[in-house]
Design a protein around this motif. Sequence first.
Motif, PDB file in Angstrom:
ATOM      1  N   ALA A  75       7.882  10.161  29.374  1.00 49.64           N
ATOM      2  CA  ALA A  75       8.333   8.883  29.927  1.00 49.64           C
ATOM      3  C   ALA A  75       9.702   9.007  30.582  1.00 49.64           C
ATOM      4  CB  ALA A  75       8.362   7.829  28.821  1.00 49.64           C
ATOM      5  N   PHE A  76      10.644   9.652  29.891  1.00 47.45           N
ATOM      6  CA  PHE A  76      12.007   9.737  30.420  1.00 47.45           C
ATOM      7  C   PHE A  76      12.114  10.633  31.649  1.00 47.45           C
ATOM      8  CE2 PHE A  76      13.691   8.138  26.261  1.00 47.45           C
ATOM      9  CZ  PHE A  76      14.483   7.120  26.790  1.00 47.45           C
ATOM     10  N   GLY A  77      11.216  11.609  31.806  1.00 45.88           N
ATOM     11  CA  GLY A  77      11.280  12.486  32.973  1.00 45.88           C
ATOM     12  C   GLY A  77      11.273  11.696  34.271  1.00 45.88           C
ATOM     13  N   PRO A  78      10.206  10.966  34.576  1.00 40.04           N
ATOM     14  CA  PRO A  78      10.198  10.182  35.812  1.00 40.04           C
ATOM     15  C   PRO A  78      11.174   9.013  35.784  1.00 40.04           C
ATOM     16  CG  PRO A  78       8.178   9.812  34.557  1.00 40.04           C
ATOM     17  CD  PRO A  78       8.895  10.955  33.908  1.00 40.04           C
ATOM     18  N   ALA A  79      11.380   8.401  34.604  1.00 37.64           N
ATOM     19  CA  ALA A  79      12.273   7.241  34.530  1.00 37.64           C
ATOM     20  C   ALA A  79      13.693   7.616  34.949  1.00 37.64           C
ATOM     21  CB  ALA A  79      12.261   6.664  33.121  1.00 37.64           C
TER      22      ALA A  79
ATOM     23  N   TYR B 174       4.844   6.211  36.894  1.00 35.83           N
ATOM     24  CA  TYR B 174       3.915   6.161  35.764  1.00 35.83           C
ATOM     25  C   TYR B 174       2.775   7.167  35.932  1.00 35.83           C
ATOM     26  CZ  TYR B 174       6.204   2.168  33.630  1.00 35.83           C
ATOM     27  OH  TYR B 174       7.124   1.356  33.005  1.00 35.83           O
ATOM     28  N   THR B 175       2.391   7.462  37.168  1.00 34.31           N
ATOM     29  CA  THR B 175       1.416   8.536  37.375  1.00 34.31           C
ATOM     30  C   THR B 175       2.007   9.866  36.925  1.00 34.31           C
ATOM     31  OG1 THR B 175       0.404   7.350  39.234  1.00 34.31           O
ATOM     32  CG2 THR B 175      -0.040   9.717  39.068  1.00 34.31           C
ATOM     33  N   TRP B 176       3.274  10.102  37.248  1.00 32.78           N
ATOM     34  CA  TRP B 176       3.950  11.318  36.753  1.00 32.78           C
ATOM     35  C   TRP B 176       3.838  11.425  35.243  1.00 32.78           C
ATOM     36  CZ3 TRP B 176       9.378  12.961  38.721  1.00 32.78           C
ATOM     37  CH2 TRP B 176       9.350  13.154  40.107  1.00 32.78           C
TER      38      TRP B 176
END
Length: 217
Positions: free
Chosen positions: A161-165, A11-13
């Motif tokens: 959102a999808f990048g780190p997820a 979430y920090t990402w």
Amino acid sequence: MELFGHLFSSYTWKALIAFYENDIPFAFRALGPDQPENGARFAELWPIGKFPMLVDGGRTVMESSTIIEHLQLHHPGPVRLIPESPEQAIEVRMLDRISDNYVMGNMQRVVANALRPPERRDPVEVDQAKAALETAYRWLDGWLGGREWAASGRFSMADCAFGPALFYADWVHRIPDELANVKAYRARLLARPSISRCVEEARPYRPLFPLGAPDRD
């Protein structure tokens, strides 16, 4: 501005990607045992203790999606992460919630289980979370047909959102090879400069991943 978080935190990402996309100046306040002063201030401002948290002047903003909304409203840049069109903005917010709730959320269920003492781990919980991840992957594969980015025809908060997820979810439960749209989308996300910067900044912390970080990405 000050952003409180950890460079290995998904979430920090998500918030960092928004800063990097528009080259917004800020001070990063790392949270960890080596920075007790940051932790003390963070706890005072936000006793719930979930990060990231943004301090902008006299305003404190919690939750990554809200931080991105705040940046667009008060520190706009050339990359508009939430479209001006209300209809497109709804689509972006919908995909943002799908990412957080059904990809990031289920990934974190597996990670949280691995962090428990061995006697408290629950293989049923892990199986359920991985099955839910697989369902989310398959839905997303259909949604992405003909799309470069998740929503609104451009890079948006949904992709933040999808990048780190998807980065971490693929570590937890591999995206099946037949889901070519999701695999190609993850590759596009990781090639985006704002996201690749997060990957590199987080690389020293990979030994912290409780399941063991794979030798890839």
